[in-house]
Design an enzyme around this catalytic site. Structure first.
Site, PDB file in Angstrom:
ATOM      1  N   HIS A 183      30.454 -40.394  -0.270  1.00 27.68           N
ATOM      2  CA  HIS A 183      29.505 -40.789   0.769  1.00 27.68           C
ATOM      3  C   HIS A 183      28.087 -40.899   0.226  1.00 27.68           C
ATOM      4  O   HIS A 183      27.133 -40.876   0.987  1.00 27.68           O
ATOM      5  CB  HIS A 183      29.543 -39.805   1.935  1.00 27.68           C
ATOM      6  CG  HIS A 183      30.848 -39.805   2.674  1.00 27.68           C
ATOM      7  ND1 HIS A 183      31.088 -38.978   3.755  1.00 27.68           N
ATOM      8  CD2 HIS A 183      31.982 -40.526   2.500  1.00 27.68           C
ATOM      9  CE1 HIS A 183      32.319 -39.185   4.207  1.00 27.68           C
ATOM     10  NE2 HIS A 183      32.885 -40.116   3.457  1.00 27.68           N
ATOM     11  N   ASP A 237      33.492 -36.885   0.208  1.00 29.24           N
ATOM     12  CA  ASP A 237      32.302 -36.734   1.045  1.00 29.24           C
ATOM     13  C   ASP A 237      31.076 -36.986   0.175  1.00 29.24           C
ATOM     14  O   ASP A 237      31.138 -37.799  -0.742  1.00 29.24           O
ATOM     15  CB  ASP A 237      32.289 -35.350   1.701  1.00 29.24           C
ATOM     16  CG  ASP A 237      31.577 -35.347   3.052  1.00 29.24           C
ATOM     17  OD1 ASP A 237      30.370 -35.629   3.070  1.00 29.24           O
ATOM     18  OD2 ASP A 237      32.218 -35.053   4.077  1.00 29.24           O
TER      19      ASP A 237
END
Length: 305
Positions: free
Chosen positions: A155, A132
């Site tokens: 991310h 993430d």
């Protein structure tokens, strides 16, 4: 308080709680240091499988500081957190330096550094690869300095997501490298949120094979049940993207999607040079954003004036 970690702390290799827990937590402690050459292993694989098959929503964080002032974390390694690896909640004066964080690129919601309600936080000279956000700066955060970070997979370096009553300001992200990530530098706000994100500066960040290197998304929907035209009301203003370069893995390298009701204001893009990884030109997509470009900006971004 000085905590020296030179060995390994390993979480149980089982789903050991059905409540929101933390493996290691410091609360209401001032002047605390956690340092050394050791490792915290969250044994996260069993939790990720539980999320996939049984919907385990309450997963433990790895290392958390809550309501602490003057915190130092250095040298340690964290890996395979069930969810967030390092959380800084309602703290002031936090310094994180020379830390490594690792989890597989497909591990769910495994942010490396998650900040909320905190001021004067520094995250520097760290190496991160997770599933993430490498950095997630949440509501109530101000005076945040993120520098010399190697990020990927993951991310990217993110502001948000920001929902109701969110206030984020004076964030500086610089001199970092993002590779093999879904996004590079990003601001994301909820549909129907409120508050503001302002005085945010992204400088001297380079990208290698990042899907979308530059993102502002006011249509973010954490529940995945939002109507596509229900835009956010979090006001985004005074944002600078300066000296950003590298390659994208898809044609659209810049995506700025702002609210029609509350457009983005005073966006500056200066000295941007991003190409598709095959050497061809990349594209941009910009809606409801007022701003300007300076120097060479590739791909070209068409702001409202």
């Amino acid at each position: 308080m000085y905590v020296q970690l030179d060995g390994n702390i390993v979480a149980p290799n089982k789903v050991w709680s059905n409540q929101a827990k933390n493996l290691i937590a410091f609360q209401d402690v001032n002047n605390v240091t956690v340092a050394g050459h050791g490792e915290i292993d969250g044994n996260g694989a069993i939790w990720w499988d539980c999320v996939k098959h049984k919907g385990c929503n309450n997963r433990p964080n790895l290392l958390v500081f809550m309501w602490c002032n003057n915190v130092w974390v250095s040298g340690i390694r964290m890996k395979n957190g069930p969810t967030k690896h390092l959380k800084i909640i309602n703290c002031a004066g936090v310094h994180v330096k020379g830390v490594e964080v690792w989890a597989p690129g497909d591990s769910p919601n495994t942010d490396a550094l998650h900040i909320a309600g905190s001021q004067f936080v520094e995250f520097t000279n760290c190496t991160v690869g997770i599933g993430d956000d490498c950095v997630a700066i949440g509501p109530g955060s101000s005076d945040i300095n993120i520098t010399h970070i190697i990020c990927g997979p993951g991310h990217g370096l993110s502001i948000g997501s920001l929902g109701p009553n969110s206030k984020v300001e004076r964030v500086h992200i610089s001199d970092s490298h993002v590779s093999g990530a879904s996004s590079g530098v990003k601001i994301k706000t909820w549909q129907g949120g409120s508050g503001y994100a302002k005085e945010i500066y992204f400088e001297r960040v380079n990208f290698t094979s990042v899907q979308i290197p530059i993102v502002i998304d006011q249509y973010y929907c954490p529940s995945h049940q939002c109507h596509p035209t229900n835009t956010s009301n979090v006001a985004i203003s005074d944002i600078q993207f300066v000296d950003l370069y590298g390659t994208s893995s898809q044609k659209e390298a810049v995506s700025i999607q702002c609210s029609k009701q509350v457009p983005c204001n005073n966006i500056l893009m200066k000295n941007i040079n991003i190409y598709h990884e095959d050497g061809s030109s990349a594209t941009s997509n910009c809606s409801n954003a007022y701003g300007k470009t300076e120097g060479v900006v590739i791909p070209n971004v068409s702001f409202l004036h």
